[in-house]
Design an enzyme around this catalytic site. Sequence first.
Site, PDB file in Angstrom:
ATOM      1  N   GLU A  23       4.979  -4.164  12.163  1.00 41.96           N
ATOM      2  CA  GLU A  23       3.888  -3.202  12.070  1.00 41.96           C
ATOM      3  C   GLU A  23       2.781  -3.916  11.315  1.00 41.96           C
ATOM      4  O   GLU A  23       2.878  -4.136  10.109  1.00 41.96           O
ATOM      5  CB  GLU A  23       4.353  -1.930  11.358  1.00 41.96           C
ATOM      6  CG  GLU A  23       3.357  -0.798  11.454  1.00 41.96           C
ATOM      7  CD  GLU A  23       2.468  -0.709  10.229  1.00 41.96           C
ATOM      8  OE1 GLU A  23       1.269  -1.073  10.359  1.00 41.96           O
ATOM      9  OE2 GLU A  23       2.951  -0.297   9.172  1.00 41.96           O
TER      10      GLU A  23
ATOM     11  N   ASN B 298       0.809  -1.224   0.000  1.00 37.92           N
ATOM     12  CA  ASN B 298       0.000   0.000   0.000  1.00 37.92           C
ATOM     13  C   ASN B 298       0.841   1.272   0.000  1.00 37.92           C
ATOM     14  O   ASN B 298       0.411   2.298  -0.523  1.00 37.92           O
ATOM     15  CB  ASN B 298      -0.988  -0.004   1.167  1.00 37.92           C
ATOM     16  CG  ASN B 298      -0.319  -0.200   2.512  1.00 37.92           C
ATOM     17  OD1 ASN B 298       0.692  -0.888   2.633  1.00 37.92           O
ATOM     18  ND2 ASN B 298      -0.890   0.385   3.542  1.00 37.92           N
TER      19      ASN B 298
ATOM     20  N   GLU C  28       9.207   2.140  14.122  1.00 36.84           N
ATOM     21  CA  GLU C  28       9.954   2.625  12.965  1.00 36.84           C
ATOM     22  C   GLU C  28       9.886   4.142  12.967  1.00 36.84           C
ATOM     23  O   GLU C  28       8.863   4.725  13.315  1.00 36.84           O
ATOM     24  CB  GLU C  28       9.369   2.064  11.670  1.00 36.84           C
ATOM     25  CG  GLU C  28       9.533   0.558  11.558  1.00 36.84           C
ATOM     26  CD  GLU C  28       9.050   0.006  10.232  1.00 36.84           C
ATOM     27  OE1 GLU C  28       9.782  -0.788   9.615  1.00 36.84           O
ATOM     28  OE2 GLU C  28       7.937   0.371   9.805  1.00 36.84           O
TER      29      GLU C  28
ATOM     30  N   CYS D  22      -2.907   1.567   6.854  1.00 35.82           N
ATOM     31  CA  CYS D  22      -3.008   0.828   8.116  1.00 35.82           C
ATOM     32  C   CYS D  22      -3.436   1.723   9.273  1.00 35.82           C
ATOM     33  O   CYS D  22      -4.094   1.252  10.204  1.00 35.82           O
ATOM     34  CB  CYS D  22      -1.683   0.144   8.434  1.00 35.82           C
ATOM     35  SG  CYS D  22      -0.270   1.250   8.451  1.00 35.82           S
TER      36      CYS D  22
END
Length: 483
Positions: free
Chosen positions: A256, A158, A464, A290
């Site tokens: 993640e 994505n 991150e 997300c």
Amino acid sequence: MKREQFGLYQEYGLYIDGEWLAARDLAAREVFDPATEEIIGFVPVATPADLDAALASARDGLARWRQESPWARSAALRRAADLIRAREDAIARLMARETGKPLAEARGETQAAADQFEWYAEETKRIYGQTIEGRTPDVRMTVRFEPVGVVAAFSAWNFPALLPARKLAAALAAGCSVVIKPASEAPGSCMALVQACHDAGVARGAVNLVTGDSGLISRHLIESPLVRKVSLTGSVDVGRRLLGHAAAGIKKVSMELGGHAPALVFEDADPIAAATALARAKFRNCGQVCISPSRFFVHEAIYPAFCDAFAGVARSLRPGSAADSDMGPLANARGLAHARSLVDDAVARGARLLTGGRRPATLPRGYFFEPTVLADVPADAAIMNEEPFVPVAPLAPFSRFEDAIARANALPFGLAGYVFSNALGTATRAAEALECGMVGINEVLLACAEAPFGGIKESGMGREGGSLGIHDYLQPKLIRTRI
């Protein structure tokens, strides 16, 4: 296949030991444009021998790269950032073909990928150790941080440039080497980042890229004793599988994973401003984000106005091709079918369809779905419980603060959450009560290079970005000396 038959990817392939290569058995798989459903190119399917070559390259690259001074690593990463920015148009157009996302979004993502390299170009010079006072005058204790080793990194489709950039930049800044597997649906953006690293002078073998069968690649890389760290952006189910592989070898892991972000809009918020901001965030990248706000709980006093404004934004968006649209397609036919099923389920359970709910009549090809808004969605509707990843927004009213928090925290996801309130006390209490790794208060833009990104519960572990991100690629070593 011959290299010239790779179409959009003929300049790339597998990147091993500083060279772009075809798979050893010349096998390849197709990549589709989700806006047209046409094949736009082919990428190699790595064999086990290819994967072993990439691992050996990463082992040797680690020995070279970790010996580079922090200032030398910093300079290479900064050059990579500059190259990505200079190549923004080409990378964005490649990304738009792969994902169908509007060019403006693709350009913004390319810039965000460059920001990651710029940020970590600075962080590599700021890996600070620690001095601990000994209990006796003849004892000295220090803690130094060292690169964890070879990293196996797996990215999602994505955000095909930003997600790999977070992993590559942080790992390289820490002195690690990387074998990265980009998403099969959109590998070209990551390939362009790897080319920028090559051209910037990153040590040979420090970066390697493989494509092909995701299951084979993840098992082979993670089960190798050479790999000491695993980084994944993906679904919860994929995360579980990779955690199982990593557990056998006691690998360091950061993940993640999925999210289903609640957005709480309280009585004192401006319903029009909140609806406008949240709707634009929700339909960004066709709902395939997300951290997208994806469950909307709105105080009953402002609920009607919020619903009207939210639906108005949805109706104003133009789905279409990357060149002239506000919203692109879903990634594949599965996403299109999933969107339809979620809408049908919610309506069958009593939800009201305010707008959308079908494929646009003017777009018979491609995986397009109208921006869709559902009101009065009950708690047992599938879209209130499953990560949607589609351009469908479920709205529901609430009356009590405690009820809104309970519904927001009811799911196993814990990536992001949003609070809209003009009352400091309400906003603070809500943000602190939400069980998630990131919260936006009157704000929907959470991701930036300088801030930590990640979730809790089934949404993952580790971070991150920001000053915390590099620590997922480092390990502390205590050195105690008696004089």
